[in-house]
Design a protein around this motif. Structure first.
Motif, PDB file in Angstrom:
ATOM      1  N   GLY A 212      27.032 -44.332 -23.757  1.00 25.54           N
ATOM      2  CA  GLY A 212      26.064 -44.823 -24.734  1.00 25.54           C
ATOM      3  C   GLY A 212      26.568 -44.835 -26.163  1.00 25.54           C
ATOM      4  N   ILE A 213      27.258 -43.774 -26.632  1.00 23.13           N
ATOM      5  CA  ILE A 213      27.730 -43.836 -28.023  1.00 23.13           C
ATOM      6  C   ILE A 213      29.221 -44.132 -28.107  1.00 23.13           C
ATOM      7  CG2 ILE A 213      25.905 -42.382 -28.981  1.00 23.13           C
ATOM      8  CD1 ILE A 213      27.989 -40.147 -29.306  1.00 23.13           C
ATOM      9  N   SER A 214      29.906 -44.181 -26.958  1.00 21.42           N
ATOM     10  CA  SER A 214      31.345 -44.447 -26.976  1.00 21.42           C
ATOM     11  C   SER A 214      31.611 -45.922 -26.717  1.00 21.42           C
ATOM     12  CB  SER A 214      32.040 -43.621 -25.908  1.00 21.42           C
ATOM     13  OG  SER A 214      31.816 -42.264 -26.152  1.00 21.42           O
ATOM     14  N   LYS A 215      32.882 -46.277 -26.946  1.00 23.21           N
ATOM     15  CA  LYS A 215      33.282 -47.674 -26.732  1.00 23.21           C
ATOM     16  C   LYS A 215      34.483 -47.723 -25.802  1.00 23.21           C
ATOM     17  CE  LYS A 215      31.400 -50.245 -30.371  1.00 23.21           C
ATOM     18  NZ  LYS A 215      31.723 -49.718 -31.683  1.00 23.21           N
ATOM     19  N   GLY A 216      34.488 -48.662 -24.879  1.00 19.43           N
ATOM     20  CA  GLY A 216      35.740 -48.950 -24.179  1.00 19.43           C
ATOM     21  C   GLY A 216      35.888 -48.341 -22.810  1.00 19.43           C
ATOM     22  N   GLY A 217      35.381 -47.127 -22.614  1.00 14.02           N
ATOM     23  CA  GLY A 217      35.546 -46.472 -21.320  1.00 14.02           C
ATOM     24  C   GLY A 217      37.003 -46.244 -20.994  1.00 14.02           C
ATOM     25  N   MET A 218      37.341 -46.303 -19.681  1.00  9.65           N
ATOM     26  CA  MET A 218      38.718 -46.018 -19.249  1.00  9.65           C
ATOM     27  C   MET A 218      39.624 -47.234 -19.439  1.00  9.65           C
ATOM     28  SD  MET A 218      40.539 -43.508 -18.336  1.00  9.65           S
ATOM     29  CE  MET A 218      39.172 -42.370 -18.448  1.00  9.65           C
ATOM     30  N   LYS A 219      39.029 -48.419 -19.471  1.00  6.71           N
ATOM     31  CA  LYS A 219      39.838 -49.645 -19.603  1.00  6.71           C
ATOM     32  C   LYS A 219      40.723 -49.598 -20.845  1.00  6.71           C
ATOM     33  CE  LYS A 219      37.249 -53.447 -17.441  1.00  6.71           C
ATOM     34  NZ  LYS A 219      37.763 -53.120 -16.160  1.00  6.71           N
ATOM     35  N   THR A 220      40.118 -49.269 -21.987  1.00  2.00           N
ATOM     36  CA  THR A 220      40.892 -49.284 -23.239  1.00  2.00           C
ATOM     37  C   THR A 220      41.873 -48.108 -23.280  1.00  2.00           C
ATOM     38  OG1 THR A 220      39.028 -48.179 -24.308  1.00  2.00           O
ATOM     39  CG2 THR A 220      39.219 -50.563 -24.618  1.00  2.00           C
ATOM     40  N   LYS A 221      41.572 -47.037 -22.532  1.00  2.00           N
ATOM     41  CA  LYS A 221      42.503 -45.900 -22.491  1.00  2.00           C
ATOM     42  C   LYS A 221      43.768 -46.277 -21.723  1.00  2.00           C
ATOM     43  CE  LYS A 221      38.953 -42.376 -23.068  1.00  2.00           C
ATOM     44  NZ  LYS A 221      38.167 -43.320 -23.832  1.00  2.00           N
ATOM     45  N   VAL A 222      43.586 -47.017 -20.644  1.00  2.00           N
ATOM     46  CA  VAL A 222      44.756 -47.452 -19.864  1.00  2.00           C
ATOM     47  C   VAL A 222      45.554 -48.495 -20.657  1.00  2.00           C
ATOM     48  CG1 VAL A 222      45.494 -48.586 -17.728  1.00  2.00           C
ATOM     49  CG2 VAL A 222      43.743 -46.815 -17.656  1.00  2.00           C
ATOM     50  N   MET A 223      44.850 -49.350 -21.394  1.00  2.00           N
ATOM     51  CA  MET A 223      45.577 -50.299 -22.261  1.00  2.00           C
ATOM     52  C   MET A 223      46.368 -49.529 -23.316  1.00  2.00           C
ATOM     53  SD  MET A 223      42.515 -53.015 -22.636  1.00  2.00           S
ATOM     54  CE  MET A 223      43.111 -54.296 -23.642  1.00  2.00           C
ATOM     55  N   ALA A 224      45.757 -48.498 -23.849  1.00  2.00           N
ATOM     56  CA  ALA A 224      46.449 -47.662 -24.845  1.00  2.00           C
ATOM     57  C   ALA A 224      47.684 -47.019 -24.218  1.00  2.00           C
ATOM     58  CB  ALA A 224      45.501 -46.584 -25.372  1.00  2.00           C
ATOM     59  N   ALA A 225      47.541 -46.560 -22.975  1.00  2.00           N
ATOM     60  CA  ALA A 225      48.666 -45.916 -22.290  1.00  2.00           C
ATOM     61  C   ALA A 225      49.813 -46.906 -22.105  1.00  2.00           C
ATOM     62  CB  ALA A 225      48.202 -45.355 -20.943  1.00  2.00           C
TER      63      ALA A 225
END
Ligand SMILES: Nc1ncnc2c1ncn2[C@@H]1O[C@H](COP(=O)(O)OP(=O)(O)O)[C@@H](O)[C@H]1O
Ligand SMILES: N[C@@H](CCC(=O)OP(=O)(O)O)C(=O)O
Length: 368
Positions: A212-225
């Motif tokens: 609810g207050i965050s953005k991106g979920g795991m998708k953007t974390k894997v892109m970051a990785a």
């Protein structure tokens, strides 16, 4: 591979959900005090630390009394303007008692896409880190329109890690790693401990967030990785909610490690080698010998300058016979470089009218 205590330069990303209590919209000051202790501990071990912190919108929306749920772009930008000032103050107040100075750095996507702005950001960050300061980075949400936004700080953190040549990035989240499916909706999901290579099949397992207050979920974390590991920076996803999350990680708290594929220095050299040159500098035999020993290229060794390049542009470095010795990012414009041909370092100021830099191409920016 750089673990937490081995890493020399660490970027830590803090998600909104950790810093701001979703129910009250208030800052979790006790948690932040613990994080500040973690930062002091890493710095005492000799590491440079950069924090990428979300939370400006979450803090600002509470102050402005905006309703839960999605916000219009202007509303989130207004909330960010109100929240960012509080966010920066909170870090300053948490770090100061530990003798650490915080600096606020607000960036947009354009700052990494434009080479000169990128080099400028890098130089500023380098200066701050050299002074022992902890930069607190966030996206400049108030000016960034949708087209020029990262929109999530996971990718921003990876970009910052690449910019400063970090060897480790840690994304502190509300989840303790990357799972085979979203663990909040799929109880059979399994956490990965170590990932050597990010395959399309793996990427497909990353889902959106549900907090609810965050953005991106795991998708953007894997892109970051993907971004970080390709540039030689390992990336860890770990749970951040507990007190002193980085100390807990060092004690073996569960996490996912994405291994770096290159060292930061070799990744940088790959990047430079792949760029299209905007000009060339020819050097004398003495300078060619000096470069082979690993020194920077000084104007004194330059005999000829070709092309119309700007500061930070890639140029070819040619030997006395015109053969290509390598390439590098030049620190002067073509015009300045021409004026500096053959000049000693102590003559640079007289030629340019300002102090300038000793090297025309610094050895860190050169590949032979
Ligand atoms: N494969 C997955 N593994 C772990 N978490 C996942 C996965 N897919 C989706 N998620 C969701 O991503 C969330 C973390 O991202 P997010 O809510 O954006 O947090 P942050 O504020 O840390 O950026 C998790 O809480 C979870 O709901
Ligand atoms: N720049 C935004 C952060 C956006 C973001 O990525 O949030 P999060 O998913 O909580 O890390 C802010 O400060 O509110």
């Amino acid at each position: 591979m750089a673990t937490l205590t081995e890493a020399r330069r660490i970027v830590v990303k803090i998600g909104s959900a950790l810093l701001v209590d979703a129910a009250t919209g208030k800052l979790r000051a006790d948690w932040l005090a613990g994080l500040a202790q973690d930062v002091a501990w890493l710095k005492a071990g000799g590491a440079d630390v950069v924090l990428v912190s979300s939370g400006s919108i979450a803090l600002g929306r509470g102050v402005l009394g905006l309703p839960r749920g999605g916000l219009a772009l202007e509303q989130s930008q207004a909330a960010a303007a109100v929240g960012q000032i509080r966010l920066a103050r909170a870090y300053e107040e948490a770090l100061a008692p530990l003798g650490i100075t915080a600096a606020q750095v607000l960036v947009t996507l354009e700052d990494s896409a434009d080479r000169r702005r990128y080099l400028n950001t890098r130089a500023t960050m380098e200066t701050l880190l050299g002074l022992g300061i902890v930069p607190i980075v966030n996206e400049n949400d108030t000016v960034a329109t949708d087209e020029i936004r990262f929109g999530d700080n996971d990718r921003l953190a990876a970009q910052v890690a690449v910019t400063v040549g970090a060897d480790l990035a840690v994304l502190l989240s509300d989840v303790d790693g990357f799972y085979s499916a979203n663990p909040q909706t799929d109880p059979s999901a399994q956490r990965y401990a170590v990932i050597d290579e990010i395959t399309p099949a793996l990427e497909a397992q990353a889902g959106e967030g549900v907090s609810g207050i965050s953005k991106g979920g795991m998708k953007t974390k894997v892109m970051a990785a993907k971004t970080a590991t390709a540039a030689g920076c390992a990336l860890i996803i770990a749970a951040g909610a507990q007190h002193r999350p980085l100390a807990a990680l060092d004690d073996g708290a569960p996490h996912t490690l994405f291994k770096a594929r290159l060292t930061p220095a070799s990744a940088r050299k790959h990047w430079i080698a792949a760029m299209k040159p905007r000009g060339a500098v020819r050097i004398d035999a003495g300078a060619a010998r000096a470069l082979a020993r690993g020194t920077s290229l000084l104007p004194a060794g330059v005999t000829e300058v070709d092309g119309a390049f700007g500061r930070g542009d890639p140029v070819d470095i040619l030997g006395p016979d015109g053969a290509r010795l390598g390439a590098g990012l030049v620190r002067y414009t073509a015009e300045e470089a021409r004026a500096l041909i053959g000049k000693r370092s102590d003559q640079i100021e007289a030629v340019l009218g300002y102090p300038g830099r000793a090297a025309l191409v610094h050895r860190d920016d050169m590949v032979l």
